[in-house]
Design an enzyme around this catalytic site. Structure first.
Site, PDB file in Angstrom:
ATOM      1  N   ILE A 106     -64.535  47.340 -92.024  1.00 55.86           N
ATOM      2  CA  ILE A 106     -65.360  46.190 -92.380  1.00 55.86           C
ATOM      3  C   ILE A 106     -66.198  46.497 -93.608  1.00 55.86           C
ATOM      4  CG2 ILE A 106     -67.291  44.753 -91.623  1.00 55.86           C
ATOM      5  CD1 ILE A 106     -66.197  44.819 -88.828  1.00 55.86           C
ATOM      6  N   CYS A 123     -66.270  38.247 -84.767  1.00 51.77           N
ATOM      7  CA  CYS A 123     -65.172  37.618 -85.508  1.00 51.77           C
ATOM      8  C   CYS A 123     -64.584  36.463 -84.705  1.00 51.77           C
ATOM      9  CB  CYS A 123     -64.107  38.651 -85.852  1.00 51.77           C
ATOM     10  SG  CYS A 123     -63.512  39.613 -84.452  1.00 51.77           S
TER      11      CYS A 123
END
Length: 283
Positions: free
Chosen positions: A11, A122
């Protein structure tokens, strides 16, 4: 605006790339905890200053306008305690749930004055715009969300934070839809080739109008596609009291494979929020 990234995993590295592509943001530091970490080395190759000093390094190298926390839910609580007094906007990409929950296309404008934002998860970023659109046609009494992510996209911190992921996403689904009950299930798929990131939703609500719900779902999806073009509705079925919707997210960019749509979406949302602050500050 000067920004820093906490965490140099999948990420964090994708965040760095997205920040470098932004005309409004400049990455001034990528901080981790392990000086030998591959992520820090790759961040340096991208031209970013790096440090293995964790959040403490931000205090020495700052001030920063925005800090993106891509570490872990447990670590984020300490990071907020250390950084709250700096005045920076802290954007939490972990499922710690201690910041103000934000989904850019749903309540982004309402959080313009908040300095501590939670991007939930997410799965939350993929599903809540659609669930919120459905809920406007009738408050659901039950909502179920199943997320499927490819195993290579789930790093150590993600796997350690699965309980937090589920709890934080369930709470956000209830808050954004008004549902009395919300259930979230997570599937980390070891399939080869890796599958794209998928979310499947079931909403139980009385008196749903099929055409109105389908139009609302497509409109909500188009808003997400404005900053995540790989977001797509794959099915939408509506009866009087049940709506079932499925969506996929395909990643784009040089550093993420297509199946990493979960990482791409939450990072794109994080950068969008920071860019909105930058434009507001310029005005």
């Amino acid at each position: 605006m000067n920004v820093a990234v906490l965490g140099a995993g999948l990420i964090g590295l994708d965040l760095v790339q997205k920040i470098q592509q932004s005309p409004h943001l400049a990455c001034r530091l990528v901080a981790g905890r392990d000086s030998t970490a591959l992520g820090l080395r790759r961040a340096a190759e991208l031209g970013c200053p790096t440090s293995a000093g964790g959040a403490a390094a931000l205090l020495d190298a700052g001030p920063f306008d925005v800090v993106f926390d891509a570490s872990s839910a447990d670590a984020h609580q300490q990071h907020w305690a250390e950084l709250a007094a700096t005045g920076a906007l802290l954007v939490d990409l972990t499922p710690s749930s201690i910041g103000t929950p934000v989904v850019p296309t749903v309540n982004g404008a309402e959080t313009a004055a908040c300095r501590h934002l939670s991007l939930i998860s997410c799965g939350g970023q993929a599903a809540i715009p659609l669930l919120h659109a459905i809920a406007r046609h009738g408050t659901p009494h039950y909502t179920e969300l199943v997320t499927t992510a490819a195993s290579p996209t789930a790093g150590r911190a993600t796997r350690l934070n699965l309980d937090e992921y589920i709890d934080t996403t369930q709470h956000a689904v209830r808050a954004f839809t008004g549902a009395a009950t919300a259930k979230v299930l997570v599937n980390i798929s070891p399939a080869v080739p890796p599958p794209p990131f998928r979310v499947s939703m079931t909403v139980l609500s009385c008196g749903l109008e099929p055409q109105g719900v389908r139009v609302a779902v497509q409109r909500a999806a188009k808003q997400v596609q404005a900053f995540t073009p790989g977001f797509a509705i794959t099915s939408c079925t509506v009866t009087d009291d049940r709506a079932t919707v499925a969506a996929e997210v395909t990643a784009s960019g040089a550093r993420l494979p297509g199946h990493a749509g979960n990482l791409h979406l939450i990072n794109a949302a994080a950068v969008l929020l920071a860019e909105q602050r930058a434009r507001a500050k310029a005005r």
